[in-house]
Motif scaffolding. Structure first.
Motif, mmCIF file in Angstrom:
data_model
loop_
_atom_site.group_PDB
_atom_site.id
_atom_site.type_symbol
_atom_site.label_atom_id
_atom_site.label_comp_id
_atom_site.label_asym_id
_atom_site.label_seq_id
_atom_site.Cartn_x
_atom_site.Cartn_y
_atom_site.Cartn_z
ATOM 1 N N LEU A 158 -66.278 26.426 -42.505
ATOM 2 C CA LEU A 158 -66.086 27.105 -43.791
ATOM 3 C C LEU A 158 -64.764 26.704 -44.443
ATOM 4 N N ARG A 159 -63.860 26.095 -43.676
ATOM 5 C CA ARG A 159 -62.546 25.651 -44.141
ATOM 6 C C ARG A 159 -61.791 26.764 -44.876
ATOM 7 N N PRO A 160 -61.425 27.832 -44.155
ATOM 8 C CA PRO A 160 -60.666 28.897 -44.806
ATOM 9 C C PRO A 160 -59.240 28.447 -45.108
ATOM 10 N N GLY A 161 -58.642 29.076 -46.065
ATOM 11 C CA GLY A 161 -57.268 28.754 -46.417
ATOM 12 C C GLY A 161 -56.632 29.847 -47.235
ATOM 13 N N VAL A 162 -55.317 29.745 -47.375
ATOM 14 C CA VAL A 162 -54.554 30.712 -48.160
ATOM 15 C C VAL A 162 -53.994 29.990 -49.372
ATOM 16 N N PRO A 163 -54.212 30.489 -50.577
ATOM 17 C CA PRO A 163 -53.664 29.827 -51.773
ATOM 18 C C PRO A 163 -52.154 29.704 -51.684
ATOM 19 N N GLY A 164 -51.678 28.509 -52.002
ATOM 20 C CA GLY A 164 -50.242 28.277 -51.965
ATOM 21 C C GLY A 164 -49.582 28.452 -53.319
ATOM 22 N N GLY A 165 -50.300 29.007 -54.303
ATOM 23 C CA GLY A 165 -49.750 29.211 -55.639
ATOM 24 C C GLY A 165 -50.208 28.127 -56.586
ATOM 25 N N THR A 166 -49.946 28.291 -57.834
ATOM 26 C CA THR A 166 -50.348 27.331 -58.851
ATOM 27 C C THR A 166 -49.143 26.512 -59.294
ATOM 28 N N THR A 167 -49.380 25.281 -59.710
ATOM 29 C CA THR A 167 -48.331 24.420 -60.224
ATOM 30 C C THR A 167 -48.777 23.830 -61.548
ATOM 31 N N GLN A 168 -47.826 23.420 -62.343
ATOM 32 C CA GLN A 168 -48.143 22.792 -63.613
ATOM 33 C C GLN A 168 -48.190 21.286 -63.421
ATOM 34 N N SER A 169 -49.209 20.647 -63.949
ATOM 35 C CA SER A 169 -49.323 19.200 -63.865
ATOM 36 C C SER A 169 -49.561 18.638 -65.260
ATOM 37 N N LEU A 170 -49.180 17.369 -65.442
ATOM 38 C CA LEU A 170 -49.307 16.722 -66.732
ATOM 39 C C LEU A 170 -50.730 16.250 -66.946
ATOM 40 N N ALA A 171 -51.322 16.615 -68.055
ATOM 41 C CA ALA A 171 -52.669 16.168 -68.399
ATOM 42 C C ALA A 171 -52.594 15.332 -69.665
ATOM 43 N N THR A 172 -53.135 14.123 -69.605
ATOM 44 C CA THR A 172 -53.075 13.202 -70.730
ATOM 45 C C THR A 172 -54.432 13.124 -71.394
ATOM 46 N N ASP A 173 -54.552 13.740 -72.571
ATOM 47 C CA ASP A 173 -55.822 13.717 -73.311
ATOM 48 C C ASP A 173 -55.897 12.439 -74.131
ATOM 49 N N THR A 174 -55.985 11.321 -73.429
ATOM 50 C CA THR A 174 -55.951 10.010 -74.059
ATOM 51 C C THR A 174 -57.115 9.166 -73.557
ATOM 52 N N LYS A 221 -64.807 8.431 -83.249
ATOM 53 C CA LYS A 221 -65.825 9.276 -83.871
ATOM 54 C C LYS A 221 -66.197 10.451 -82.973
ATOM 55 N N ALA A 222 -66.273 10.192 -81.658
ATOM 56 C CA ALA A 222 -66.682 11.245 -80.720
ATOM 57 C C ALA A 222 -65.576 12.263 -80.481
ATOM 58 N N SER A 223 -64.327 11.801 -80.431
ATOM 59 C CA SER A 223 -63.196 12.707 -80.139
ATOM 60 C C SER A 223 -62.009 12.273 -80.990
ATOM 61 N N SER A 224 -62.019 12.666 -82.228
ATOM 62 C CA SER A 224 -60.965 12.224 -83.147
ATOM 63 C C SER A 224 -59.600 12.791 -82.789
ATOM 64 N N GLU A 225 -59.588 13.909 -82.053
ATOM 65 C CA GLU A 225 -58.314 14.542 -81.708
ATOM 66 C C GLU A 225 -57.592 13.832 -80.560
ATOM 67 N N ARG A 226 -58.284 12.957 -79.840
ATOM 68 C CA ARG A 226 -57.677 12.251 -78.714
ATOM 69 C C ARG A 226 -57.015 10.964 -79.202
ATOM 70 N N SER A 227 -55.907 10.616 -78.565
ATOM 71 C CA SER A 227 -55.266 9.337 -78.879
ATOM 72 C C SER A 227 -55.952 8.229 -78.093
ATOM 73 N N ARG A 228 -55.638 6.994 -78.439
ATOM 74 C CA ARG A 228 -56.278 5.842 -77.792
ATOM 75 C C ARG A 228 -55.224 4.790 -77.474
ATOM 76 N N MET A 229 -55.337 4.231 -76.276
ATOM 77 C CA MET A 229 -54.418 3.184 -75.838
ATOM 78 C C MET A 229 -55.230 1.991 -75.346
ATOM 79 N N VAL A 230 -54.654 0.793 -75.495
ATOM 80 C CA VAL A 230 -55.319 -0.442 -75.079
ATOM 81 C C VAL A 230 -54.373 -1.238 -74.192
#
Length: 346
Positions: A55-71, A172-181
């Motif tokens: 069942l792999r029991p465990g105890v939560p070690g808390g939450t952390t903030q991570s960087l998410a790149t919507d690109t 066209k599908a996600s105009s709010e996202r940036s694009r990199m090449v």
């Protein structure tokens, strides 16, 4: 307490419930000569411990903030024969450098969507936009250059139209996202024509880079057969006028591509990490990393208990085997005592 079962819980119950029922029935219907009740209790405990471990029991070690790149990041990779020219980090194929740099890009932009375009005599969208970076890396691991016998020359700009279509559809599908090449190649133009322009993609490109691979001295290229196994080729090198043909970098073409896309150009070498631009700030956010990624695992406690109970079972089995051998051992018969006669003669 949270659980991360290795299998569906109902499947685990289906596997363990019958075994536990056998142990309980054996305790209830114990007959003379059967193992003692304590033995069956320990076996039942071992079954329950195995179930809890999976069942792999465990105890939560808390939450952390991570960087998410919507690109959205499009990778354009040269797969002509010259991409395996052996002048990367000494005498390694240039494709090794491409793979290393793609891994660095994946690590730099967590949460981004990646698309992979490869080109030789023609361009191919090998992987559409996806967040599955494992699939992306796997695709690059099995990536092989074009078959040498079918090579008829190539253009460094053959992927321009496909890149433009990919970026346009993404916008066209996600105009709010940036694009990199990111473009990966050596700049060699071998089809005799003028390279196609990437200028139409500049309007949809918010960042990226053109990475150049190779040296002015050039590197030899092995014959390729198109097999997945890199050792499937003959091991021979492409020949030109009786000598190994050498592929050299054309930085002028690569600089032109970078200018058309509006991104910087970098000549890549193995002893330096790629200089990656920051993701557009408008699409970079801090997100709460879930509890699953920060869990103190407790399955080892039950694994240790199972190991101890197995040791007890093995010790008991060893003792029983020793007793059986002792019972089966033949008892030596006493040797006859010679009769004694009068006169001292036997």
């Amino acid at each position: 307490m949270i659980f991360q079962p290795v299998l569906n819980v109902f499947l685990l119950l289906l596997l363990f419930a019958p075994v536990a029922a056998v142990a309980v029935i054996a305790m209830v219907r114990r007959r003379v000569g059967d193992p003692p009740v304590l033995t069956w209790v320990l076996r039942l405990v071992m079954i329950v411990a195995c179930f809890a471990m999976l069942l792999r029991p465990g105890v939560p070690g808390g939450t952390t903030q991570s960087l998410a790149t919507d690109t959205d990041i499009v990778l354009v990779v040269d797969t002509t024969a010259s991409i395996v020219a052996e002048d990367w980090d000494g005498a390694k194929p240039r494709l090794d450098g491409v793979r290393d740099d793609v891994q660095a890009i994946v690590d730099e932009y967590p949460g981004a969507r990646f698309a992979l375009i490869v080109f030789a005599a023609s361009a191919e969208l090998r992987m559409p936009l996806t967040t599955d970076t494992t699939a992306l890396i796997s695709s690059l691991e099995v990536l092989r250059p074009e078959v040498t016998s079918r090579s008829r020359g190539s253009s460094v700009g053959i992927a321009a139209r496909m890149l433009d279509d990919t970026l346009t559809n993404a916008a066209k599908a996600s105009s709010e996202r940036s694009r990199m090449v990111f473009y990966f190649g050596d700049g060699e133009q071998t089809d005799g024509g003028t390279p196609e322009s990437f200028a139409s993609s500049a309007a949809f490109t918010d960042g990226g880079a053109v990475f150049g691979y190779g040296t002015a001295e050039g590197g030899p290229m092995k014959l390729t057969t198109g097999g997945v196994d890199p050792s499937s080729g003959s091991g021979e090198y492409i020949q030109y006028q009786g000598q190994n043909a050498l592929s050299t970098i054309d930085e002028a073409n690569l600089q032109t591509i970078a200018e058309q896309l509006g991104v910087p150009y970098q000549h890549r070498e193995a002893d330096a990490a790629p200089e990656l631009p920051a993701a557009p700030t408008t699409t970079t956010t801090l997100s709460e990393s879930g509890e699953v990624g920060n869990v103190i695992e407790l399955y080892w406690v039950f694994a240790l208990l199972v190991a101890v109970l197995l040791a007890v079972e093995l010790a008991r089995a060893t003792m029983l085997v020793a007793r059986l051998r002792a019972l089966k051992a033949p008892v030596p018969e006493p040797s006859p005592v010679p009769e004694r006669h009068e006169g001292g003669e036997s």
